[in-house]
Design a protein around this motif. Structure first.
Motif, PDB file in Angstrom:
ATOM      1  N   ASP A  87      20.991  36.141  41.441  1.00  0.00           N
ATOM      2  CA  ASP A  87      22.001  36.045  40.506  1.00  0.00           C
ATOM      3  C   ASP A  87      21.759  36.450  39.313  1.00  0.00           C
ATOM      4  N   SER A  88      22.207  37.720  38.997  1.00  0.00           N
ATOM      5  CA  SER A  88      21.712  38.301  37.776  1.00  0.00           C
ATOM      6  C   SER A  88      22.301  37.718  36.426  1.00  0.00           C
ATOM      7  N   GLY A  89      23.507  36.918  36.775  1.00  0.00           N
ATOM      8  CA  GLY A  89      24.105  36.429  35.429  1.00  0.00           C
ATOM      9  C   GLY A  89      23.440  35.029  35.141  1.00  0.00           C
ATOM     10  N   LEU A  90      22.508  34.535  35.990  1.00  0.00           N
ATOM     11  CA  LEU A  90      21.904  33.240  35.421  1.00  0.00           C
ATOM     12  C   LEU A  90      20.462  33.545  35.419  1.00  0.00           C
ATOM     13  N   TRP A 120      16.965  35.535  33.729  1.00  0.00           N
ATOM     14  CA  TRP A 120      16.706  36.073  32.468  1.00  0.00           C
ATOM     15  C   TRP A 120      15.242  36.121  32.344  1.00  0.00           C
TER      16      TRP A 120
END
Length: 850
Positions: A789-792, A794
């Motif tokens: 999940d690239s949105g979560l 980092w």
């Protein structure tokens, strides 16, 4: 509790010098009494133990539990600084010809030094000779603690009669750990003629301490005060006299030295100030102090107080209603009350009124509110809500820090006020410092019954005086600004007698003159017992402040342990052990005591999550569960969460849910059971390479390496156990050769989310102590069994060069959904420059809290 705690080396040289310059106090010691101050090395938030001075303090590391039988210890790593180091306590006057015993537990590894250049000793002034010494220490105790002691007559003179105690090494190598260092007088000469260090004067001076009841809550049917005497009793002291200002009559009682005794207030005393004096037979005053007080009428006692759900929550009302309802409940003591209204439909005239006053309406967040109520009968009325249910619970005060303040790792969500309303306010009554919008949001916050408390620092240098503390409390706007309902004083430490004494004097002087209804919260490290009398006086002053509303906030920040069994033992010995110490020393204090648990989990600033394979969510749940169920915590005044700003997003959300689960809903079972969380999930082992490359498949040039105190200093594993986080895998790039480590992540549940975290860094920069922040060229690849999940997810590049060793690491946070029960993960240096040596450790895979 705050960032001051994180960076502070508690004992600045100037501060210690000022303490030790106070002078000496004559005081005979008892045979077998350890007259060193903090010879146990009690220290929770500093590398140098309180009341000790250190040269080259980078070589020292305190642990609260790594000593024999879980006691504290101090670790000296001579190789870390490669120069002379010492830790000492000065100012003792010993008796020449008297017999003394010096002893300690020691544990060594690779300890090497020239004869007489390393050890534990009592040197004379100028250190021309060691008057007492434990002699040559063993080079290696093979992981075992060894008790060493020497007993002899003191024959070495000192030019000014003074001696000091030292742990030292000159040109030494290896590691020396010391626990329970003791210096004892053996014979009559030593007992009579030993003169203690000057800062012990605050312990031995005579004092009368009010032990019960709270001075603003003296019952009218027994208007008396229980005192205890502490300190060195004057030979002719015989009686205690209490004189109420404005009343001619005075009352007295015979002085008791070994047990509490009661003094009845003079007839007609209702409130104001009384003076308590310790007098000799001829009327000489040895102690005198004024106290504010109030006598309160005895209220009605109600037979039923509802159903106790756990240590924090008693359910008073749980009842259905339709459209309208009236509900009665009673309290036998002042308590916080939670009121929640659920309904299938709220009409335009929906309202809940408590004792005739508006409490909840259609605009109130979650249709829930809090109130602090006095003892007696109370009435709740609810109108214009259909098919509803009312819940009223008496709850322990909940307290959390830093609302609306951003994380120092900006890749987390913004911890703004909307975030706090969603994840914090369902459970938090009192917010500590932080940011709240100064508009209708603040008004709504206060109407809902919440309170807000700012902090002031308690200095750790010469600026800390009783007068300065009293003046700072008087001048702060908390006394007049409606948004503040109290103030926090951050912080004091039990192992430092001088600071405890100054704080006690300052708070007492302020409170006597102002007696605010608003609450003073005193943040405290450690537990009472080391300094009888002084500790009791401090507790009495803190809880009697604010008209008996004063709070003691016990900082209980627990690091992870290797196994769940060790974790539970640690919780019981630390959290429950400290609370029991309060019960034993000062039973009345429990109702004013707050236990502050830590959710500090944000590398590279501060983290209690020291083991990558352990789920801190479960560990924090375990701490709450023990506090909610163990009898020692019954009647606690406050349950608190500290670290909020320094918790990552998942832990911060989980923390709010835990506080709701235990402190509002009154649960006894662990919340983790609902989500399937466990202490050590076992999805990926040896993620810290503490076992070298065991379990990892390697390609190219991969080696296992270590760097002293890397985990603590660079990755901010806050006061971790020795060696934790110091090992790592080193991936070298030679020419076109690519280096890689890989293994399988197992035990996954398809469809469930997980988090993969790890640290990367430049090994050569770390070892050379070069600060050169950059994105480290190590790539992580997950197999087809994981959907990232690239949105979560980092990567944070630490750029905060500081004393803690910042500017060295990258933090990787990868959230993925499992598609299969296992998935391969690999870490390679294929994009790294030729000649680089890149490190990786702290690899952990844990279930993700949605």
């Amino acid at each position: 509790m705050t960032t001051r705690t994180i960076w502070r080396k508690i004992y600045i040289a100037l501060s210690i010098a000022a303490i030790l310059a106070v002078g000496s106090v004559c005081a005979a010691v008892q045979p077998g009494e350890n007259f060193l101050v903090n010879g146990r090395f009690e220290s929770e938030q500093s590398n140098v133990p309180p009341c000790w001075q250190a040269m080259s303090d980078a070589a020292f590391h305190c642990s609260p539990t790594d000593g024999p039988d879980g006691m504290p210890c101090v670790r000296i790593d001579f190789d870390a600084v490669k120069r002379s180091v010492s830790m000492r306590q000065t100012g003792y006057h010993l008796a020449t010809g008297g017999c003394y015993r010096l002893s300690a537990f020691v544990r060594t590894k690779g300890l090497k030094a020239k004869p007489g250049k390393c050890g534990i000793a009592v040197p004379n002034h100028g250190w021309s000779e060691n008057a007492l010494s434990l002699g040559e220490l063993p080079q290696d105790t093979h992981g075992q603690w060894k008790r060493i002691e020497r007993e002899c007559a003191l024959k070495i003179p000192s030019s000014d009669g003074s001696y000091f105690v030292a742990i030292y090494g000159v040109g030494a190598n290896g590691v020396l750990e010391v626990a329970d260092l003791r210096l004892e007088a053996v014979d009559d000469i030593a007992c009579r003629k030993t003169v203690l260090a000057g800062f012990l004067g605050s312990i031995v001076k005579p004092r009368l301490v009010p032990m019960a009841p709270l001075l603003w809550k003296i019952p009218s049917d027994d208007p008396s005060v229980e005192f205890r005497f502490f300190g060195k009793a004057p030979k002719d002291a015989s009686r205690v006299v209490v004189k109420v200002h404005g009343i001619d009559e005075q009352s007295c009682a015979d002085l008791e030295l070994e047990k509490p005794f009661r003094v009845r207030l003079p007839a007609g005393a209702t409130n104001g100030v009384f003076t308590a004096k310790l007098l000799s037979a001829d009327g000489e005053t040895h102690f005198s102090r004024d106290y504010a007080f109030a006598v309160v009428p005895k209220g009605k006692v109600f037979a039923s107080m509802g159903i106790r759900l756990n240590n924090f929550v008693t359910e008073l009302v749980k009842s259905p209603f339709d459209e309208h309802g009236e509900f009665l409940f009673a309290l036998n003591e002042p308590k916080w009350v939670f009121v929640g209204v659920k309904a299938s439909e709220f009409g335009g005239g929906f309202a809940a009124r408590l004792d005739g006053e508006p409490m909840i309406d259609g605009t109130t967040l979650y249709h829930e509110a809090f109130r602090f109520l006095l003892p007696g009968e109370h009435r709740l009325e609810v109108a214009d809500a259909r098919n509803g249910e009312v819940v009223v619970r008496a709850v322990t005060e909940t307290f959390a820090s830093m609302p609306g303040v951003r994380s120092p790792v900006p890749e987390n969500p913004v911890y703004d006020w909307n975030y706090e309303k969603k994840h914090g306010l369902p459970a938090i009554i009192v917010e500590n410092s932080g940011l709240i919008p100064q508009n209708h949001e603040l008004d709504a916050f206060l109407r809902r019954g919440h309170r807000r408390v700012p902090d002031i620092p308690v200095p750790h240098d010469d600026s800390f005086t009783p007068e300065a503390l009293s003046e700072k409390l008087r001048r702060h706007p908390w006394l007049k600004d409606r948004q503040w309902s109290g103030i926090g004083c951050d912080e004091v430490e039990f192992p430092i007698p001088d600071r405890i004494d100054k704080y006690t004097q300052g708070l007492h002087a302020f409170d006597l003159s102002v007696s605010p209804q608003k609450t003073v919260y005193t943040w405290i490290i450690g537990s009472p017992g080391a300094n009888p009398g002084l500790d009791h006086d401090f507790i009495s002053t803190c809880i009697n402040a604010s008209r008996g509303r004063g709070r003691l906030m016990l900082e209980t920040y627990l690091r992870t342990q290797p196994t769940e069994t060790e974790a539970m033992d640690f919780i019981r010995s630390t959290l429950i052990g400290k609370v029991n110490n309060y019960r034993k020393a000062f039973p009345l204090s429990i109702g004013s005591l707050g236990v502050a648990l830590g959710n500090y989990t944000q590398a590279p600033v501060i983290s209690l999550a020291h083991h990558p394979g352990i789920d801190y969510k479960y560990y924090l749940d375990l701490q709450f569960n023990v506090a909610a169920n163990d009898p020692a915590c019954r009647g606690l005044g406050v349950i608190a969460l500290c670290g909020q700003r320094y918790a990552d997003d998942e832990i911060r959300r989980w923390s709010g849910r835990l506080l709701r689960h235990y402190a509002i809903e009154g649960a006894r079972t662990m919340l983790s059971e609902r989500y399937g969380f466990t202490y050590r999930p076992g999805h990926l082992e040896n993620g810290d390479f503490e076992k070298g490359l065991d379990g990892w498949r390697t390609t190219g040039t991969v080696t296992a390496d270590t760097h002293p105190r890397f985990g603590e200093k660079h990755e901010a594993r806050w006061f971790c156990a020795a060696g934790v986080g110091d090992s790592f895998a080193c991936l070298s790039r030679a020419g076109t050769e690519i280096s890689m480590v890989q293994r399988q992540i197992s035990g996954l549940r398809p469809g469930k989310r997980y988090r993969l975290d790890f640290f990367t860094f430049d090994v050569d920069n770390v070892k050379a102590r070069r600060v050169a922040p950059r994105k480290i060229e190590i790539e992580c690849t997950l197999g087809e069994g994981a959907a990232v999940d690239s949105g979560l997810s980092w990567v944070h590049v630490d750029k905060a060069a500081s004393k803690r060793g910042g500017g060295q690491i990258n933090i990787h946070h990868v959230v993925f959904t499992a598609r299969s029960e296992s998935v391969d993960v690999s870490f390679s240096n294929k994009s790294a420059p030729v000649g680089s040596r890149l490190g990786i450790n702290g690899i952990g895979v844990l279930p993700y809290f949605e």
